[in-house]
Design an enzyme around this catalytic site. Structure first.
Site, PDB file in Angstrom:
ATOM      1  N   ASP A   1       0.903  -1.144   0.000  1.00  0.00           N
ATOM      2  CA  ASP A   1       0.000   0.000   0.000  1.00  0.00           C
ATOM      3  C   ASP A   1       0.942   1.193   0.000  1.00  0.00           C
ATOM      4  O   ASP A   1       1.617   1.455   0.998  1.00  0.00           O
ATOM      5  CB  ASP A   1      -0.873   0.003   1.269  1.00  0.00           C
ATOM      6  CG  ASP A   1      -1.895   1.121   1.214  1.00  0.00           C
ATOM      7  OD1 ASP A   1      -1.495   2.264   0.924  1.00  0.00           O
ATOM      8  OD2 ASP A   1      -3.084   0.862   1.444  1.00  0.00           O
ATOM      9  N   HIS A   2       1.018   1.895  -1.134  1.00  0.00           N
ATOM     10  CA  HIS A   2       2.102   2.882  -1.234  1.00  0.00           C
ATOM     11  C   HIS A   2       1.934   4.026  -0.241  1.00  0.00           C
ATOM     12  O   HIS A   2       2.895   4.729   0.053  1.00  0.00           O
ATOM     13  CB  HIS A   2       2.294   3.360  -2.682  1.00  0.00           C
ATOM     14  CG  HIS A   2       1.311   4.379  -3.156  1.00  0.00           C
ATOM     15  ND1 HIS A   2       0.042   4.068  -3.540  1.00  0.00           N
ATOM     16  CD2 HIS A   2       1.421   5.720  -3.288  1.00  0.00           C
ATOM     17  CE1 HIS A   2      -0.581   5.169  -3.911  1.00  0.00           C
ATOM     18  NE2 HIS A   2       0.220   6.185  -3.764  1.00  0.00           N
TER      19      HIS A   2
ATOM     20  N   HIS B   1      -5.828   2.852   1.277  1.00  0.00           N
ATOM     21  CA  HIS B   1      -4.998   3.981   1.717  1.00  0.00           C
ATOM     22  C   HIS B   1      -5.556   4.711   2.950  1.00  0.00           C
ATOM     23  O   HIS B   1      -4.853   4.930   3.926  1.00  0.00           O
ATOM     24  CB  HIS B   1      -4.818   4.994   0.591  1.00  0.00           C
ATOM     25  CG  HIS B   1      -4.297   4.402  -0.688  1.00  0.00           C
ATOM     26  ND1 HIS B   1      -3.392   3.369  -0.711  1.00  0.00           N
ATOM     27  CD2 HIS B   1      -4.541   4.685  -1.990  1.00  0.00           C
ATOM     28  CE1 HIS B   1      -3.107   3.060  -1.969  1.00  0.00           C
ATOM     29  NE2 HIS B   1      -3.795   3.852  -2.762  1.00  0.00           N
TER      30      HIS B   1
END
Ligand code: BG6
Length: 487
Positions: free
Chosen positions: A184-185, A247
């Site tokens: 999950d950036h 996110h």
């Protein structure tokens, strides 16, 4: 607070090597890690894709991506050595001989470089191929190696609780939980990672962030971009699957875990699960009281007219998909009892901004002092800048009135390591602190599922907002019931 690990030589097999993510993010990340001496001393990188390419042409593509997207200038003196680590393997996920070719290539490079059979597989492929590739990695013998193996996968991780569970069951036939790195950036963004050290390095914040002092927490991820040619995916996914399930809930967990206390790395995941488990469920019947979903209409963005969502190429002109999502949440956990969390995200908003804002209680009752006073705020800006600021009230001597004054600490984010750099490095080291654990993914879908049902059964109205605005008015009303407002 951080375990010491050593980097080991390895193979990185990158599925989707000619794709957009590889080009924009992964090659530049690998290159910057290389320049910083943070790659394993010997690494074999094998790119896999459907197009037939020679090693030289593939290396040329990598070079091009560095010129276009690397945060640092490409240094000719180091470039050839970096590119020499890359090989290309033409790959068809459905063909058995593709896996045999891959196995041969991995083994021959391992031998050539004298590296152990440590194998990392990065799947940057269409979600429909993930099961197929992982089960073939198993049956082909690629995963029967004499070393460690790790799988990195991109979102989406399922499209609801059921599909996420199926996917996880299938993956776990080949990889154990501690071998799976779900990217999950947002967890790689430096400010999100810094939440951990905020309390650690600033003991004064510990008393400030006491739960008796906080009025509410607001998490915003607003974007100016629209669907960006991803209509097929986005019209099915919407903001809720694209941004919220992953996110926003991850940032919520990180905030709720790290702000109240110092946490050791090995406790992070358990704490995050505890928080998500305490997130008060929203039943589909009363979702409308706590959730606002919206869709952008035509409007103006920085003085330029932009079309509405339904007019975007490839979008169903009657689409009821959400491009905006806001929620009012409560975490039934001793650290956060009674403190509302407001989260929101939207496309085609007035500005690109990702931030966590903490509003403190205004305990002043003296009406003489009260005039002009507004609540103290602590703002942690995640992007586009990395910034910590605190809003105080100061008396302006000329007018003798109170005015807000900001104490600001900002860093120039331009040359900071990017999310993918930090995450790839962690995965190579075998540190999964900043990756989504299955429990987190499962609980987040569990929380989201009733909302998806509310969508389907039309229990949640879709509000419209003009492109270039701050979102639908209904989102303001959501906070007004608690006498709060979005800052
Ligand atoms: C991606 C979403 O995961 O995150 C995109 O699929 C979104 O729709 C992007 O634009 C936002 O990321 P960032 O880093 O620009 O805030």
């Amino acid at each position: 607070f951080q375990e010491i690990r050593t980097m080991q030589d390895m193979t990185l097999a990158l599925f989707g090597a000619t794709g957009d993510l590889a080009k924009r993010k992964l090659y530049p990340a690998l290159y910057n890690l290389y320049l910083d001496g943070r790659l394993p001393e010997n690494i074999s990188i094998i790119g896999l894709g459907r197009t037939k390419l020679s090693d030289e042409v593939f290396q040329g593509k990598v070079r091009e991506s560095l010129h276009d997207y690397s945060r640092r200038n490409v240094r000719a003196s180091r470039l050839e050595d970096f590119l020499e680590k890359f090989r290309y393997c033409v790959f068809d996920a459905t063909a058995d001989d593709s896996y045999q070719n891959l196995l041969e290539m991995i083994e021959s490079r391992e031998e050539e470089l004298g590296i152990p059979q440590n194998r990392m597989f990065y799947l940057s492929v269409a979600p429909g191929l993930v099961d197929l590739i992982t089960s073939n990695l198993n049956s082909s013998g690629i995963c029967k190696n004499n070393g460690w193996k790790r799988l990195i996968i991109e979102k989406p991780f399922g499209s609801n609780l059921e599909t996420a569970r199926q996917l996880n069951n299938n993956l776990s036939k080949t990889f154990s939980e501690d071998e799976i790195y779900r990217i999950d950036h947002y967890l790689g963004k430096p400010m999100v990672q810094n939440l951990k050290t905020l309390i650690l390095a600033n003991p004064v914040l510990e008393s400030l962030l006491d739960h008796n002092q906080i009025a509410n927490v607001q998490i915003t991820a607003s974007e100016t971009v629209g669907v960006e040619g991803r209509s097929d995916y986005y019209d099915k996914s919407g903001a809720i699957r694209d941004m919220v399930q992953n996110h926003l809930l991850q940032v919520l967990m990180m905030t709720a875990v790290y702000l109240p206390e110092k946490i050791m790395d090995n406790k992070t995941r358990a704490k995050k699960t505890e928080i998500l488990d305490s997130l008060r469920p929203i039943r589909k019947e009363n979702a409308y009281q706590n959730i606002v979903r919206g869709q952008y209409e035509a409007g103006e963005l920085q003085d330029t007219p932009v079309i509405g969502y339904r007019e975007e190429p490839g979008i169903d002109p009657a689409s009821a998909n959400d491009t905006y999502f806001a929620a009012r949440l409560f975490i039934d956990h001793p650290s956060w009892e009674g403190i509302p969390f407001y989260i929101r995200t939207g496309k085609r908003m007035d500005q690109k901004s990702t931030q966590i804002l903490i509003e403190f209680k205004n305990k002043i009752t003296d009406t003489e002092v009260l005039e002009g006073i507004s609540p103290n705020l602590l703002v942690l800006e995640i992007s586009p800048n990395e910034n910590i600021s605190m809003r105080m009230n100061m008396k302006d001597p000329s007018s003798n009135r109170f005015k807000p004054a900001w104490i600001n600490f900002s860093t120039n984010a331009e040359n900071h390591p990017e999310a993918y750099e930090l995450l790839l490095h962690d995965a190579m080291l075998g540190n999964s602190t900043f990756f989504a654990h299955w429990k987190e993914v499962e609980l987040s879908w569990k929380w989201i599922d009733p909302l998806l049902e509310a969508y389907q059964q039309e229990l949640l109205p879709l509000y419209f907002y003009p492109a270039g605005s701050t979102g639908p008015e209904a989102a303001d009303l959501l906070l007004e019931k608690d006498q709060h407002k979005w800052w």
